[in-house]
Design an enzyme around this catalytic site. Structure first.
Site, short mmCIF file in Angstrom:
data_model
loop_
_atom_site.label_atom_id
_atom_site.label_comp_id
_atom_site.label_asym_id
_atom_site.label_seq_id
_atom_site.Cartn_x
_atom_site.Cartn_y
_atom_site.Cartn_z
N GLU A 31 -12.46 -4.67 -3.54
CA GLU A 31 -12.98 -3.33 -3.24
C GLU A 31 -12.35 -2.25 -4.12
O GLU A 31 -12.86 -1.13 -4.22
CB GLU A 31 -12.73 -2.98 -1.76
CG GLU A 31 -13.59 -3.75 -0.77
CD GLU A 31 -13.24 -5.22 -0.67
OE1 GLU A 31 -12.03 -5.56 -0.71
OE2 GLU A 31 -14.16 -6.06 -0.57
N ASN A 32 -11.23 -2.58 -4.76
CA ASN A 32 -10.52 -1.56 -5.54
C ASN A 32 -11.25 -1.14 -6.83
O ASN A 32 -10.89 -0.14 -7.45
CB ASN A 32 -9.09 -2.00 -5.87
CG ASN A 32 -8.15 -1.94 -4.68
OD1 ASN A 32 -7.25 -2.77 -4.54
ND2 ASN A 32 -8.33 -0.96 -3.80
N ARG A 86 2.37 -4.94 6.16
CA ARG A 86 1.60 -3.92 5.44
C ARG A 86 2.45 -2.66 5.37
O ARG A 86 2.86 -2.11 6.40
CB ARG A 86 0.28 -3.60 6.12
CG ARG A 86 -0.51 -2.55 5.29
CD ARG A 86 -1.89 -2.23 5.81
NE ARG A 86 -2.57 -1.35 4.86
CZ ARG A 86 -3.82 -1.48 4.44
NH1 ARG A 86 -4.56 -2.47 4.89
NH2 ARG A 86 -4.34 -0.64 3.58
N ASP A 88 0.84 -1.20 0.00
CA ASP A 88 0.00 0.00 0.00
C ASP A 88 0.88 1.25 0.00
O ASP A 88 1.99 1.25 0.54
CB ASP A 88 -0.89 -0.02 1.26
CG ASP A 88 -2.06 0.94 1.13
OD1 ASP A 88 -2.38 1.36 0.00
OD2 ASP A 88 -2.65 1.28 2.18
N GLY A 89 0.34 2.31 -0.60
CA GLY A 89 1.03 3.60 -0.55
C GLY A 89 1.51 4.13 -1.88
O GLY A 89 2.20 5.17 -1.93
N GLU A 91 2.11 -13.32 12.45
CA GLU A 91 2.75 -12.19 13.10
C GLU A 91 2.56 -10.98 12.18
O GLU A 91 2.68 -11.11 10.95
CB GLU A 91 4.25 -12.45 13.29
CG GLU A 91 4.55 -13.59 14.25
CD GLU A 91 4.11 -13.30 15.67
OE1 GLU A 91 4.22 -12.12 16.10
OE2 GLU A 91 3.65 -14.23 16.36
N ARG A 113 -12.49 2.54 -7.36
CA ARG A 113 -11.65 3.66 -7.81
C ARG A 113 -12.11 4.14 -9.19
O ARG A 113 -12.91 3.49 -9.85
CB ARG A 113 -10.19 3.21 -7.85
CG ARG A 113 -9.72 2.82 -6.46
CD ARG A 113 -8.25 2.54 -6.41
NE ARG A 113 -7.87 2.17 -5.05
CZ ARG A 113 -6.66 2.19 -4.59
NH1 ARG A 113 -5.66 2.53 -5.37
NH2 ARG A 113 -6.40 1.85 -3.34
C1 IPE Z 1 -5.29 -2.66 0.18
O1 IPE Z 1 -5.00 -1.35 -0.14
C2 IPE Z 1 -5.46 -3.46 -1.07
C3 IPE Z 1 -4.25 -3.66 -1.84
C4 IPE Z 1 -3.05 -3.36 -1.46
C5 IPE Z 1 -4.42 -4.27 -3.12
P1 IPE Z 1 -6.15 -0.25 -0.21
O2 IPE Z 1 -5.50 1.06 -0.42
O3 IPE Z 1 -7.18 -0.65 -1.19
O4 IPE Z 1 -6.78 -0.39 1.25
P2 IPE Z 1 -7.70 0.60 2.08
O5 IPE Z 1 -8.74 1.15 1.14
O6 IPE Z 1 -6.80 1.66 2.61
O7 IPE Z 1 -8.25 -0.26 3.16
C1 IPE Z 2 -1.64 0.29 -3.31
O1 IPE Z 2 -1.45 1.65 -3.35
C2 IPE Z 2 -1.97 -0.28 -4.66
C3 IPE Z 2 -3.36 -0.72 -4.80
C4 IPE Z 2 -4.25 -0.78 -3.85
C5 IPE Z 2 -3.77 -1.11 -6.13
P1 IPE Z 2 -2.65 2.69 -3.26
O2 IPE Z 2 -3.11 3.00 -4.63
O3 IPE Z 2 -3.73 2.18 -2.36
O4 IPE Z 2 -1.92 3.93 -2.63
P2 IPE Z 2 -2.46 4.91 -1.52
O5 IPE Z 2 -2.90 4.09 -0.36
O6 IPE Z 2 -3.60 5.66 -2.15
O7 IPE Z 2 -1.30 5.78 -1.21
MG MG Z 3 -4.07 2.43 -0.37
#
Ligand code: IPE
Ligand code: IPE
Ligand code: MG
Length: 241
Positions: free
Chosen positions: A65-66, A185, A18-19, A204, A69
């Site tokens: 859930e993605n 994470r 994530d990020g 863990e 977007r």
């Molecule tokens: C979790 O990241 C899902 C993936 C890394 C694919 P998200 O950015 O979608 O999670 P939330 O929305 O912060 O829970």
């Molecule tokens: C993780 O990065 C990748 C996916 C969930 C596809 P994000 O796109 O969620 O990045 P942030 O959380 O918005 O920074």
């Molecule tokens: Mg994210």
């Protein structure tokens, strides 16, 4: 990893990467740039995990859930998955990594499904680390699917005692049925976001503020070492405790 080479290594490592979006934003760039950099980083971390001796690595690339977007962001992500799955075969062969794509594959574009199948077939004989890439993956969806598949194997109506944990686990997505030992994470949030709900029962947890594109092989090794120092009790008591 000299002095820590005797430390216990997690067999199954799962990462919520994530990020990416925030990494791009910090640089005044569109989110896509973060996703591209994040996809490049996957290769570095796969190599590092394999070199360190991890047996199973499961990466969360796109959740059920993605889809919430924007259409543009989803399209870019799907394009990146396609490019990535197609261009990765040789490198994985060299590392002897075996790939499974886990998640609800039927909802992906036909072309992407074909690329997933080709990469799985091309790496199926590899004998090293198992790499599970979760695309359109949801933990609850996985459990529903596994329960339905499991129920179909039991005489109906099934006695409650006929259901076993091993029996259910056998119907989780192939490649990712083993318990997770270490869940990482990146990106600073403290949540699971519907990842591997069954398999992380006794994992863990390692949360880091590092954004995924900045997560290095060195930080992975440090997370593995941190795991090696933890005492896992699985509900028991420690020695001498
Ligand atoms: C979790 O990241 C899902 C993936 C890394 C694919 P998200 O950015 O979608 O999670 P939330 O929305 O912060 O829970
Ligand atoms: C993780 O990065 C990748 C996916 C969930 C596809 P994000 O796109 O969620 O990045 P942030 O959380 O918005 O920074
Ligand atoms: Mg994210």
């Amino acid at each position: 990893m000299s002095s820590s080479s005797k430390a216990v290594l997690p067999k199954h490592v799962a990462i919520i990467l994530d990020g990416n979006g925030r990494w791009a934003k910090q640089r005044g760039l569109p989110r896509n740039f973060g996703h591209k950099k994040g996809a490049e980083n996957v290769k570095e971390i796969v190599r590092a995990a394999s070199d360190a001796g991890v047996k199973i690595l499961t990466l969360y690339a796109f959740s059920t859930e993605n889809w919430k977007r924007s259409a543009a962001e989803v399209r870019i992500l799907m394009e990146l998955f396609g490019i990535y799955l197609e261009s990765y075969t040789e490198e994985l062969r060299a590392q002897q990594v075996r790939v499974h794509i886990i998640g609800e594959r039927g909802d992906l574009a036909a072309g992407l499904q074909a690329k997933a199948e080709r990469l799985e077939a091309a790496t199926a004989m590899n004998t090293g680390m198992v790499l599970n890439i979760a695309i359109n993956y949801g933990g609850r969806t996985e459990l529903l699917r596994a329960m339905a598949a499991y129920a179909a194997t039991l005489p109906q109506p099934a006695e409650p005692s006929a259901w076993t944990e091993e029996g259910l686990a056998a119907h989780l997505y192939p490649g990712a049925q083993d318990d997770v030992d270490l869940l990482i994470r990146t990106g600073g949030d403290f949540r699971i976001s519907n990842f591997l709900l069954w398999q992380i029962s006794y994992a863990e947890l390692y949360f880091t503020p590092t954004l995924w594109p900045d997560f290095t092989a060195a930080e992975l090794r440090s997370a593995l070492q941190n795991f090696g120092r933890r005492e896992r009790r699985f509900g028991g008591v420690s020695e001498g405790g």
